[in-house]
Design an enzyme around this catalytic site. Structure first.
Site, PDB file in Angstrom:
ATOM      1  N   ARG A   1      -0.694  -3.578  -4.424  1.00 50.12           N
ATOM      2  CA  ARG A   1       0.237  -4.157  -5.421  1.00 50.12           C
ATOM      3  C   ARG A   1      -0.241  -5.582  -5.699  1.00 50.12           C
ATOM      4  O   ARG A   1       0.139  -6.525  -5.036  1.00 50.12           O
ATOM      5  CB  ARG A   1       1.649  -4.150  -4.849  1.00 50.12           C
ATOM      6  CG  ARG A   1       2.719  -4.677  -5.784  1.00 50.12           C
ATOM      7  CD  ARG A   1       4.097  -4.492  -5.157  1.00 50.12           C
ATOM      8  NE  ARG A   1       5.144  -5.012  -6.006  1.00 50.12           N
ATOM      9  CZ  ARG A   1       5.516  -6.291  -6.048  1.00 50.12           C
ATOM     10  NH1 ARG A   1       4.931  -7.186  -5.270  1.00 50.12           N
ATOM     11  NH2 ARG A   1       6.487  -6.676  -6.849  1.00 50.12           N
TER      12      ARG A   1
ATOM     13  N   LYS B   1       9.318 -10.306  -4.156  1.00 44.23           N
ATOM     14  CA  LYS B   1       9.375  -9.848  -5.553  1.00 44.23           C
ATOM     15  C   LYS B   1      10.272 -10.819  -6.297  1.00 44.23           C
ATOM     16  O   LYS B   1      11.476 -10.876  -6.040  1.00 44.23           O
ATOM     17  CB  LYS B   1       9.941  -8.418  -5.592  1.00 44.23           C
ATOM     18  CG  LYS B   1       9.989  -7.795  -6.967  1.00 44.23           C
ATOM     19  CD  LYS B   1      10.398  -6.319  -6.848  1.00 44.23           C
ATOM     20  CE  LYS B   1      10.862  -5.710  -8.147  1.00 44.23           C
ATOM     21  NZ  LYS B   1       9.827  -5.564  -9.165  1.00 44.23           N
TER      22      LYS B   1
ATOM     23  N   SER C   1      10.207   3.705  -8.317  1.00 40.53           N
ATOM     24  CA  SER C   1      11.287   2.822  -7.850  1.00 40.53           C
ATOM     25  C   SER C   1      12.540   3.115  -8.649  1.00 40.53           C
ATOM     26  O   SER C   1      12.499   3.112  -9.882  1.00 40.53           O
ATOM     27  CB  SER C   1      10.923   1.353  -8.077  1.00 40.53           C
ATOM     28  OG  SER C   1       9.856   0.990  -7.241  1.00 40.53           O
TER      29      SER C   1
HETATM   30  N1  TZP Z   1      10.415  -3.833  -4.618  1.00 44.74           N
HETATM   31  C1  TZP Z   1      11.656  -4.054  -4.221  1.00 44.74           C
HETATM   32  S1  TZP Z   1      11.729  -5.218  -3.006  1.00 44.74           S
HETATM   33  C2  TZP Z   1      10.052  -5.418  -3.014  1.00 44.74           C
HETATM   34  C3  TZP Z   1       9.502  -4.581  -3.959  1.00 44.74           C
HETATM   35  C4  TZP Z   1       8.084  -4.476  -4.293  1.00 44.74           C
HETATM   36  C5  TZP Z   1       9.352  -6.371  -2.131  1.00 44.74           C
HETATM   37  C6  TZP Z   1       9.347  -5.952  -0.695  1.00 44.74           C
HETATM   38  O1  TZP Z   1       8.692  -6.904   0.102  1.00 44.74           O
HETATM   39  P1  TZP Z   1       9.236  -7.388   1.509  1.00 44.74           P
HETATM   40  O2  TZP Z   1       8.403  -8.594   1.851  1.00 44.74           O
HETATM   41  O3  TZP Z   1       9.007  -6.274   2.466  1.00 44.74           O
HETATM   42  O4  TZP Z   1      10.685  -7.753   1.320  1.00 44.74           O
END
Ligand code: TZP
Ligand code: MG
Length: 227
Positions: free
Chosen positions: A53, A154, A125
């Site tokens: 990503r 994010k 998602s």
């Molecule tokens: N989609 C929803 S939360 C997120 C994504 C890509 C980020 C998740 O990262 P982390 O650091 O595990 O909270």
């Protein structure tokens, strides 16, 4: 040809046969280490899936992204871990990734399927039952549900929804693996497993771990205590 598709489909069905530790990473998520070194450590530590990503102002693009993605794919192949590309269907097709993960703002699941084929993995998602229903109807192989908890990874994340949505969605679609995402750590993962998740998708708690192998073991242990 048919036997290749059949074996890809068989492999796809076994993806979530064990609680999945799904590592998500881009170059922006890694501090003080080579991203490929971190990925190899994660693979040696026993992650179940990997998603590239690549986001943010310094994200790799063009040839540099292609080269990096190919290196990630090579490592994943060596360790027999599925390699998933976030958003970029064209890149996934070009380098022969195992699948694609899309959000609600990306290409819809049905169009992704027509471009990447039946044997490949598609994750979507979703944030509501409505979105889940559409993704399942369009042939998603797993659903990403979150953010479960507060996340720093994010910038445009929605408000944390806790584990209730995972519970509702995994109960209604018992045949589709649901993966929790957002702020998940070994300390709060138990509630995610208990809600019915087939996997936890994690960026920071793995990318920033002092000892990633030990952290993966902690995630695994959290799933063993799920009942
Ligand atoms: N989609 C929803 S939360 C997120 C994504 C890509 C980020 C998740 O990262 P982390 O650091 O595990 O909270
Ligand atoms: Mg996206």
């Amino acid at each position: 040809m048919q036997h290749i598709i059949n074996s890809a489909l068989r492999r796809k069905c076994s993806l979530f046969s064990k609680p999945a530790i799904y590592f998500i990473m881009g170059t922006a998520n890694v501090k003080g280490k080579e991203p490929l070194v971190l990925l190899e450590q994660a693979l040696l530590g026993g992650i179940s899936l990997f998603q590239l990503r690549e986001k943010g102002p310094f994200a790799l693009k063009g040839d540099a992204l292609r080269r990096f993605a190919l290196e990630c794919k090579k490592l994943c192949n060596t360790h027999r871990v599925p390699f998933i590309v976030n958003d970029d269907v064209e890149l996934a097709c070009m380098i022969g990734a195992d699948g694609v993960h899309v959000g609600q703002e990306d290409l819809d699941c049905a169009s992704v399927r027509s471009r990447i084929g039946e044997g490949k993995i598609i994750g979507v998602s979703v944030h509501s039952m409505e979105e889940a229903k559409i993704a399942v109807k369009e042939g998603a192989d797993y659903l990403g549900v979150g953010p479960v908890y507060e996340t720093q990874s994010k910038h445009d994340a929605k408000a944390p929804a806790g584990v209730n949505r995972i519970m509702e969605i995994s109960q209604l679609f018992s045949e589709i693996p649901v993966v929790g995402i957002g702020g998940i750590t070994p300390d709060n993962a138990r509630a995610v497993w208990k809600a019915g998740a087939a996997g936890v998708a994690v960026i920071s708690a793995l990318a920033e771990a002092k000892d990633i192998a030990m952290q993966i073991n902690k995630f695994k242990a959290s799933s063993e205590r799920r009942r």
